[in-house]
Design a protein around this motif. Sequence first.
Motif, PDB file in Angstrom:
ATOM      1  N   LYS A 283      95.786 113.005  17.998  1.00 50.83           N
ATOM      2  CA  LYS A 283      95.800 111.666  18.588  1.00 50.83           C
ATOM      3  C   LYS A 283      94.383 111.100  18.588  1.00 50.83           C
ATOM      4  O   LYS A 283      93.443 111.752  19.015  1.00 50.83           O
ATOM      5  N   LEU A 284      94.269 109.873  18.106  1.00 51.17           N
ATOM      6  CA  LEU A 284      92.960 109.226  18.060  1.00 51.17           C
ATOM      7  C   LEU A 284      92.915 108.051  19.039  1.00 51.17           C
ATOM      8  O   LEU A 284      93.933 107.409  19.285  1.00 51.17           O
ATOM      9  N   THR A 285      91.738 107.792  19.578  1.00 49.31           N
ATOM     10  CA  THR A 285      91.563 106.587  20.392  1.00 49.31           C
ATOM     11  C   THR A 285      91.578 105.394  19.439  1.00 49.31           C
ATOM     12  O   THR A 285      91.481 105.559  18.214  1.00 49.31           O
ATOM     13  N   GLU A 286      91.640 104.183  19.998  1.00 48.72           N
ATOM     14  CA  GLU A 286      91.644 102.988  19.152  1.00 48.72           C
ATOM     15  C   GLU A 286      90.401 102.915  18.279  1.00 48.72           C
ATOM     16  O   GLU A 286      90.469 102.601  17.095  1.00 48.72           O
ATOM     17  N   ASP A 287      89.243 103.233  18.876  1.00 46.69           N
ATOM     18  CA  ASP A 287      87.979 103.186  18.132  1.00 46.69           C
ATOM     19  C   ASP A 287      87.973 104.194  16.988  1.00 46.69           C
ATOM     20  O   ASP A 287      87.545 103.880  15.867  1.00 46.69           O
ATOM     21  N   GLU A 288      88.438 105.409  17.293  1.00 41.43           N
ATOM     22  CA  GLU A 288      88.457 106.468  16.270  1.00 41.43           C
ATOM     23  C   GLU A 288      89.409 106.096  15.136  1.00 41.43           C
ATOM     24  O   GLU A 288      89.095 106.280  13.958  1.00 41.43           O
ATOM     25  N   ALA A 289      90.578 105.570  15.500  1.00 45.09           N
ATOM     26  CA  ALA A 289      91.571 105.178  14.492  1.00 45.09           C
ATOM     27  C   ALA A 289      91.017 104.057  13.611  1.00 45.09           C
ATOM     28  O   ALA A 289      91.211 104.046  12.393  1.00 45.09           O
ATOM     29  N   ALA A 290      90.287 103.121  14.230  1.00 50.05           N
ATOM     30  CA  ALA A 290      89.696 102.008  13.481  1.00 50.05           C
ATOM     31  C   ALA A 290      88.634 102.538  12.516  1.00 50.05           C
ATOM     32  O   ALA A 290      88.539 102.098  11.362  1.00 50.05           O
ATOM     33  N   ALA A 291      87.833 103.518  12.976  1.00 51.99           N
ATOM     34  CA  ALA A 291      86.790 104.104  12.127  1.00 51.99           C
ATOM     35  C   ALA A 291      87.417 104.842  10.940  1.00 51.99           C
ATOM     36  O   ALA A 291      86.913 104.777   9.810  1.00 51.99           O
ATOM     37  N   LEU A 292      88.544 105.521  11.206  1.00 53.96           N
ATOM     38  CA  LEU A 292      89.230 106.250  10.124  1.00 53.96           C
ATOM     39  C   LEU A 292      89.800 105.259   9.110  1.00 53.96           C
ATOM     40  O   LEU A 292      89.728 105.488   7.899  1.00 53.96           O
ATOM     41  N   LYS A 293      90.344 104.152   9.613  1.00 54.22           N
ATOM     42  CA  LYS A 293      90.886 103.112   8.738  1.00 54.22           C
ATOM     43  C   LYS A 293      89.790 102.535   7.830  1.00 54.22           C
ATOM     44  O   LYS A 293      89.981 102.304   6.642  1.00 54.22           O
ATOM     45  N   LYS A 294      88.622 102.320   8.427  1.00 55.27           N
ATOM     46  CA  LYS A 294      87.475 101.781   7.684  1.00 55.27           C
ATOM     47  C   LYS A 294      87.055 102.782   6.597  1.00 55.27           C
ATOM     48  O   LYS A 294      86.735 102.405   5.461  1.00 55.27           O
ATOM     49  N   SER A 295      87.066 104.066   6.951  1.00 50.43           N
ATOM     50  CA  SER A 295      86.715 105.123   6.007  1.00 50.43           C
ATOM     51  C   SER A 295      87.711 105.147   4.846  1.00 50.43           C
ATOM     52  O   SER A 295      87.340 105.256   3.681  1.00 50.43           O
ATOM     53  N   ALA A 296      89.008 105.004   5.190  1.00 52.68           N
ATOM     54  CA  ALA A 296      90.060 104.997   4.166  1.00 52.68           C
ATOM     55  C   ALA A 296      89.871 103.806   3.223  1.00 52.68           C
ATOM     56  O   ALA A 296      90.062 103.919   2.006  1.00 52.68           O
ATOM     57  N   ALA A 297      89.468 102.666   3.773  1.00 52.57           N
ATOM     58  CA  ALA A 297      89.252 101.471   2.950  1.00 52.57           C
ATOM     59  C   ALA A 297      88.106 101.713   1.957  1.00 52.57           C
ATOM     60  O   ALA A 297      88.172 101.290   0.795  1.00 52.57           O
ATOM     61  N   ALA A 298      87.058 102.422   2.411  1.00 52.95           N
ATOM     62  CA  ALA A 298      85.928 102.731   1.535  1.00 52.95           C
ATOM     63  C   ALA A 298      86.364 103.669   0.408  1.00 52.95           C
ATOM     64  O   ALA A 298      85.948 103.515  -0.749  1.00 52.95           O
ATOM     65  N   VAL A 299      87.219 104.635   0.737  1.00 52.70           N
ATOM     66  CA  VAL A 299      87.741 105.556  -0.283  1.00 52.70           C
ATOM     67  C   VAL A 299      88.611 104.781  -1.277  1.00 52.70           C
ATOM     68  O   VAL A 299      88.527 104.988  -2.491  1.00 52.70           O
ATOM     69  N   GLN A 300      89.443 103.874  -0.751  1.00 53.36           N
ATOM     70  CA  GLN A 300      90.322 103.076  -1.609  1.00 53.36           C
ATOM     71  C   GLN A 300      89.505 102.272  -2.628  1.00 53.36           C
ATOM     72  O   GLN A 300      89.863 102.180  -3.800  1.00 53.36           O
ATOM     73  N   GLU A 301      88.365 101.722  -2.174  1.00 57.86           N
ATOM     74  CA  GLU A 301      87.501 100.955  -3.088  1.00 57.86           C
ATOM     75  C   GLU A 301      87.030 101.827  -4.252  1.00 57.86           C
ATOM     76  O   GLU A 301      86.966 101.373  -5.391  1.00 57.86           O
ATOM     77  N   LEU A 302      86.699 103.075  -3.936  1.00 56.09           N
ATOM     78  CA  LEU A 302      86.234 103.996  -4.989  1.00 56.09           C
ATOM     79  C   LEU A 302      87.364 104.328  -5.949  1.00 56.09           C
ATOM     80  O   LEU A 302      87.179 104.356  -7.169  1.00 56.09           O
ATOM     81  N   VAL A 303      88.544 104.589  -5.375  1.00 57.08           N
ATOM     82  CA  VAL A 303      89.699 104.938  -6.212  1.00 57.08           C
ATOM     83  C   VAL A 303      90.028 103.774  -7.144  1.00 57.08           C
ATOM     84  O   VAL A 303      90.404 103.982  -8.309  1.00 57.08           O
ATOM     85  N   ASN A 304      89.820 102.551  -6.646  1.00 52.79           N
ATOM     86  CA  ASN A 304      90.073 101.370  -7.488  1.00 52.79           C
ATOM     87  C   ASN A 304      89.125 101.302  -8.681  1.00 52.79           C
ATOM     88  O   ASN A 304      89.420 100.651  -9.683  1.00 52.79           O
ATOM     89  N   LEU A 305      87.965 101.965  -8.569  1.00 55.74           N
ATOM     90  CA  LEU A 305      86.994 101.961  -9.676  1.00 55.74           C
ATOM     91  C   LEU A 305      87.383 102.940 -10.787  1.00 55.74           C
ATOM     92  O   LEU A 305      86.832 102.886 -11.889  1.00 55.74           O
ATOM     93  N   LEU A 306      88.317 103.857 -10.482  1.00 55.45           N
ATOM     94  CA  LEU A 306      88.691 104.869 -11.484  1.00 55.45           C
ATOM     95  C   LEU A 306      89.359 104.196 -12.677  1.00 55.45           C
ATOM     96  O   LEU A 306      90.222 103.345 -12.521  1.00 55.45           O
ATOM     97  N   LYS A 307      88.959 104.622 -13.852  1.00 58.97           N
ATOM     98  CA  LYS A 307      89.531 104.055 -15.072  1.00 58.97           C
ATOM     99  C   LYS A 307      90.920 104.647 -15.321  1.00 58.97           C
ATOM    100  O   LYS A 307      91.075 105.860 -15.284  1.00 58.97           O
TER     101      LYS A 307
END
Length: 307
Positions: A283-307
């Motif tokens: 279970k994550l607090t709202e802040d922790e969940a938001a930070a994880l979401k932000k981290s996931a978005a950063a990973v998604q950006e990298l995955v989008n760069l994959l050819k």
Amino acid sequence: MGRKKITVVGAGNVGATVAELLVLKELGNVVLVDIVEGLPQGKGLDLNEMAPVEGYDALVTGTNGYDETKDSDVVVITSGAPRKPGMSRDDLVEINQKIVASVTEQVAPRSPNAILVVVANPLDAMCTVAHRVSGFPRERVVGMAGVLDSARMRYFLADALQVSVENITAFVLGGHGDTMVPLPRYSTCAGIPIPELLPEDTIAAIVERTRHGGAEIVKLLGTSAWYAPASATVEMVEAIIKDKKKILPCAALLQGEYGIDGLFIGVPVKLGRGGVEQIIEIKLTEDEAAALKKSAAAVQELVNLLK
């Protein structure tokens, strides 16, 4: 039965140190693969000549090809360009994507039942590459990041508290990079939550230092760290080979857990003979969940760069 077989691809600083720790712990025979002629053979021979002194019988085979890797139980992929000062892990996407894809193409058909442990950066995106190219189920592709990030945090916490590192557990979630999410609430000293033992500003400074722990070393050395990354990798391999069912923070492919779908992200997993045997949702607090979401978005950006 015979000894287990572990392939380590990449005989640079990380790969060679992984091979050294694997044979010291006698986890299995090691096949060390590298494209540079003489490098894996030389390091392998050197490690075999250390065996009589250290008293291990596990052996290293150095090779420039992949035929010797056949029927490996675990394949560790460390190959890729290391970071230089001023580079982020993300800068390595294009170079390392090609390397990880070609390595996976070679190892997967020869060891169709292996578990792939990915160490190349940017970690979460390289896990995606290995998963796509191998066609392996998600249980058998796992990334090394959280064990290392947690180890760094544990060292910083032990230092601040002046206690044994063995007393400290730390939890780090999210992508392996500047958006990682260290969780002081789930970090403890002899079972006591860290927030009860250290002031908020000290914890905040440690969280920040953990996030940039890799960059701190790159700045000092001019290249990526290797002792702690190798050690963290071997802890994962040991959990798999010995079927320890050990709960470790690793990059795993989420399919709805933590509200994230289709991305490799650092989460607590149970590691055993089957690889990622369970993803543990905390279970994550709202802040922790938001930070994880932000981290996931950063990973998604990298995955989008994959050819």
